[in-house]
Design a protein around this motif. Sequence first.
Motif, mmCIF file in Angstrom:
data_model
loop_
_atom_site.group_PDB
_atom_site.id
_atom_site.type_symbol
_atom_site.label_atom_id
_atom_site.label_comp_id
_atom_site.label_asym_id
_atom_site.label_seq_id
_atom_site.Cartn_x
_atom_site.Cartn_y
_atom_site.Cartn_z
ATOM 1 N N ALA A 1 19.393 9.268 -0.175
ATOM 2 C CA ALA A 1 19.254 8.703 -1.517
ATOM 3 C C ALA A 1 19.387 7.188 -1.465
ATOM 4 C CB ALA A 1 20.307 9.286 -2.451
ATOM 5 N N VAL A 2 18.380 6.487 -1.993
ATOM 6 C CA VAL A 2 18.424 5.040 -2.204
ATOM 7 C C VAL A 2 18.122 4.809 -3.688
ATOM 8 C CG1 VAL A 2 17.713 4.529 0.159
ATOM 9 C CG2 VAL A 2 15.981 4.689 -1.654
ATOM 10 N N VAL A 3 18.239 3.568 -4.142
ATOM 11 C CA VAL A 3 17.950 3.278 -5.546
ATOM 12 C C VAL A 3 16.621 2.539 -5.644
ATOM 13 C CG1 VAL A 3 18.765 2.265 -7.700
ATOM 14 C CG2 VAL A 3 20.424 3.064 -6.003
ATOM 15 N N PRO A 4 15.648 3.077 -6.402
ATOM 16 C CA PRO A 4 14.370 2.386 -6.560
ATOM 17 C C PRO A 4 14.558 1.047 -7.252
ATOM 18 C CG PRO A 4 14.515 4.301 -8.015
ATOM 19 C CD PRO A 4 15.686 4.370 -7.111
ATOM 20 N N SER B 1 5.493 8.757 7.575
ATOM 21 C CA SER B 1 4.759 9.888 7.005
ATOM 22 C C SER B 1 3.971 9.455 5.762
ATOM 23 C CB SER B 1 5.717 11.037 6.645
ATOM 24 O OG SER B 1 6.521 10.704 5.526
ATOM 25 N N CYS B 2 4.523 8.507 4.996
ATOM 26 C CA CYS B 2 3.788 7.968 3.842
ATOM 27 C C CYS B 2 2.533 7.220 4.298
ATOM 28 C CB CYS B 2 4.671 7.035 3.024
ATOM 29 S SG CYS B 2 5.975 7.859 2.070
ATOM 30 N N MET B 3 2.645 6.509 5.408
ATOM 31 C CA MET B 3 1.511 5.757 5.913
ATOM 32 C C MET B 3 0.426 6.667 6.464
ATOM 33 S SD MET B 3 2.183 2.622 5.308
ATOM 34 C CE MET B 3 1.011 1.724 6.329
ATOM 35 N N ASP B 4 0.797 7.895 6.847
ATOM 36 C CA ASP B 4 -0.155 8.842 7.422
ATOM 37 C C ASP B 4 -0.969 9.583 6.359
ATOM 38 O OD1 ASP B 4 0.620 8.161 9.939
ATOM 39 O OD2 ASP B 4 2.064 9.803 10.147
ATOM 40 N N ASN C 1 0.808 -1.226 0.000
ATOM 41 C CA ASN C 1 0.000 0.000 0.000
ATOM 42 C C ASN C 1 0.842 1.277 0.000
ATOM 43 O OD1 ASN C 1 0.921 -0.454 2.605
ATOM 44 N ND2 ASN C 1 -0.901 0.425 3.573
ATOM 45 N N VAL C 2 2.156 1.155 -0.169
ATOM 46 C CA VAL C 2 3.033 2.332 -0.237
ATOM 47 C C VAL C 2 3.615 2.420 -1.645
ATOM 48 C CG1 VAL C 2 5.134 3.428 0.645
ATOM 49 C CG2 VAL C 2 3.609 2.205 2.208
ATOM 50 N N ASP C 3 3.511 3.597 -2.262
ATOM 51 C CA ASP C 3 4.056 3.814 -3.600
ATOM 52 C C ASP C 3 5.571 3.955 -3.498
ATOM 53 O OD1 ASP C 3 5.063 5.754 -5.809
ATOM 54 O OD2 ASP C 3 3.139 5.035 -6.560
ATOM 55 N N MET C 4 6.299 2.993 -4.086
ATOM 56 C CA MET C 4 7.753 2.962 -3.926
ATOM 57 C C MET C 4 8.425 4.185 -4.551
ATOM 58 S SD MET C 4 10.830 2.261 -5.598
ATOM 59 C CE MET C 4 10.288 1.402 -7.071
ATOM 60 N N THR C 5 8.002 4.577 -5.746
ATOM 61 C CA THR C 5 8.642 5.712 -6.420
ATOM 62 C C THR C 5 8.457 6.993 -5.621
ATOM 63 O OG1 THR C 5 8.277 4.671 -8.575
ATOM 64 C CG2 THR C 5 8.764 7.026 -8.564
ATOM 65 N N CYS D 1 10.740 6.932 -2.582
ATOM 66 C CA CYS D 1 12.147 7.234 -2.867
ATOM 67 C C CYS D 1 12.343 8.727 -3.140
ATOM 68 C CB CYS D 1 12.638 6.402 -4.051
ATOM 69 S SG CYS D 1 12.782 4.628 -3.690
ATOM 70 N N LEU D 2 11.392 9.352 -3.819
ATOM 71 C CA LEU D 2 11.488 10.788 -4.076
ATOM 72 C C LEU D 2 11.383 11.587 -2.785
ATOM 73 C CD1 LEU D 2 9.323 11.061 -7.321
ATOM 74 C CD2 LEU D 2 11.810 11.352 -7.133
ATOM 75 N N ARG D 3 10.504 11.147 -1.896
ATOM 76 C CA ARG D 3 10.384 11.831 -0.604
ATOM 77 C C ARG D 3 11.652 11.669 0.226
ATOM 78 N NH1 ARG D 3 4.410 11.240 1.947
ATOM 79 N NH2 ARG D 3 5.402 12.670 3.411
ATOM 80 N N LEU D 4 12.286 10.500 0.102
ATOM 81 C CA LEU D 4 13.555 10.303 0.799
ATOM 82 C C LEU D 4 14.602 11.314 0.335
ATOM 83 C CD1 LEU D 4 14.172 6.452 1.101
ATOM 84 C CD2 LEU D 4 13.710 8.069 2.943
ATOM 85 N N VAL D 5 14.694 11.517 -0.986
ATOM 86 C CA VAL D 5 15.670 12.474 -1.514
ATOM 87 C C VAL D 5 15.391 13.873 -0.975
ATOM 88 C CG1 VAL D 5 16.508 13.608 -3.606
ATOM 89 C CG2 VAL D 5 16.203 11.132 -3.578
ATOM 90 N N LYS D 6 14.117 14.242 -0.929
ATOM 91 C CA LYS D 6 13.764 15.553 -0.359
ATOM 92 C C LYS D 6 14.160 15.640 1.107
ATOM 93 C CE LYS D 6 9.937 16.411 -3.539
ATOM 94 N NZ LYS D 6 8.464 16.562 -3.690
#
Length: 396
Positions: free
Chosen positions: A349-352, A392-395, A333-337, A340-345
Motif C-alpha cells: 500500500a502506497v498513497v496516490p 508488469s504495467c509497462m508490459d 505513460n503509466v496510469d498512477m491510479t 497503486c491499485l495493482r500494488l494493493v492487489k
Amino acid sequence: MDYKFNSSVASLQPSAIREILKMTSKPGIISFSAGNPSAEAFPSKEIADIASDILRNDPVSALQYSITEGYSPLIEYLKEYMKGKNALHSDDAVIVTSGAQQVMALASKALCDSGDTVICENPSFIGSLNSFRAHGGKLKGVDMQPDGMDMDALEALLRSDKRVKFIYTIPNFQNPTGITMSYEKRIRLYELACQYDVIILEDNPYGDIRFDGEEIPTIKSLDKEGRVIYAGSFSKVISPGMRVGFGAANKDLMAKMVVCKQIEDVHTNILSQMIIHRYVTEYDFNAHLERIRKIYRHKAELMMSLADRYLCPEIKYNKVQGGLFIWATLPDNVDMTNFCLRLVKNSVAVVPGNAFSVEENAPSQSFRMNYSTETDENIAKGMQIIGETFKSCMDI
C-alpha cells in the motif's frame, strides 16, 4: 432523510490516506501508506512509569479540567524550546493543542471568512487542506521545486489575489514530497508576506528528525512583524496517540485562537501534557531524539538504496535528509491510479499523489511512500514488489 450539509463541508471527501489505511488491516499487506512513526521510537516504558506515578501521586491534576492555553510547566518548557530556535519574540504567546493539526484549524477559524484565499504548497498535507476547506478557505496551490515552493508563482498569486489570508508551508521534509525549503526561499517567503501583508502558517512536525545535513533556521525566527504562526508537535518524536502539539504566534492573534479552542475542545488532554512535560524535562530528550534519528536514517537509506535498485531510472524519487516520506514519480505513460491499485492487489500500500493535490481532481503521476513503520525485511520485499508491478504495467 435528505440531509442538508453546511456548504463548507458538503464537498469534503474522506481522506484517501485513511481509506487506504483500511486496506492495511488485511493480513500480509506491506504498508508504505501511513505517516506513522516507528513503533521502535516510542519511549513506552518511560511513559508507563511517568503515567503511573502521576496517577498515584497527583491524580486530581491529571483528571480535572485545566486551562485552555495548556499545562503551565509545559508552556514554560515550550517557550524555552522556541527561544532556543530564536523563534519566540517578546509579543508572542504559546498554546498547547490537540495535535499540530489543531493549530491549522484554530488559525483558519480565527482568520478566514468564507471565500478568503489560503495559499498552499502543491501538493500538501491533506489534513491541513481539508481543515482550510472546512473553514471556508478557497485554496490556491503553488507548485513545489527541489528547494521549496516556486517563489515567482507565489508572488504572482499574491499580486493578483487581494483576499489571501495566509500562506501555508511545511518547510522541513514536506509532507508528501520530503522537500526542504532553502534558507534563501524562507527569507524570500517572509519578504513577500511582509510586502503583501499576509500571514505565514509554518507547520514543522518533522524538523526535529533531521538525520542528515545542516539544520535551517525556522521562518518564525525571521519574524519581526508578528505575521508567522508556528505549529509544532510531539507526535512524530514521542507519540501521535497522545495528541500533543503546540503553536506560537503574536499574543493578539493567539488570544483569538484560544477562544476558538475553548469552543472546540476546552483544552488538550491534561494527562498527556503532564506526561510529555515530565518526559522532556526528567529524561534525556536529546538522547532520545538522536536514537530515533538513527532509526529513520537507517530506514530511509535502506528504502532509497532499494529504490535505486528496483525503481530507477524510470521511476524518479526525491532523496531526503529527514522526515518520514519519499515521493516517487512514474513516467507519463503509466496510469498512477491503476498502478497503486495493482500494488494493493500485490500486497503493498502506497498513497496516490492526487490525495495531496490542492485541486482535488487534479491528475498526478506521483505516489508517497513512508519508510518509518515497516521492518527492514518488509521494506526490501515491498520495494521489490513495487519494481515488479511497475514492469508488469509497462508490459501491458
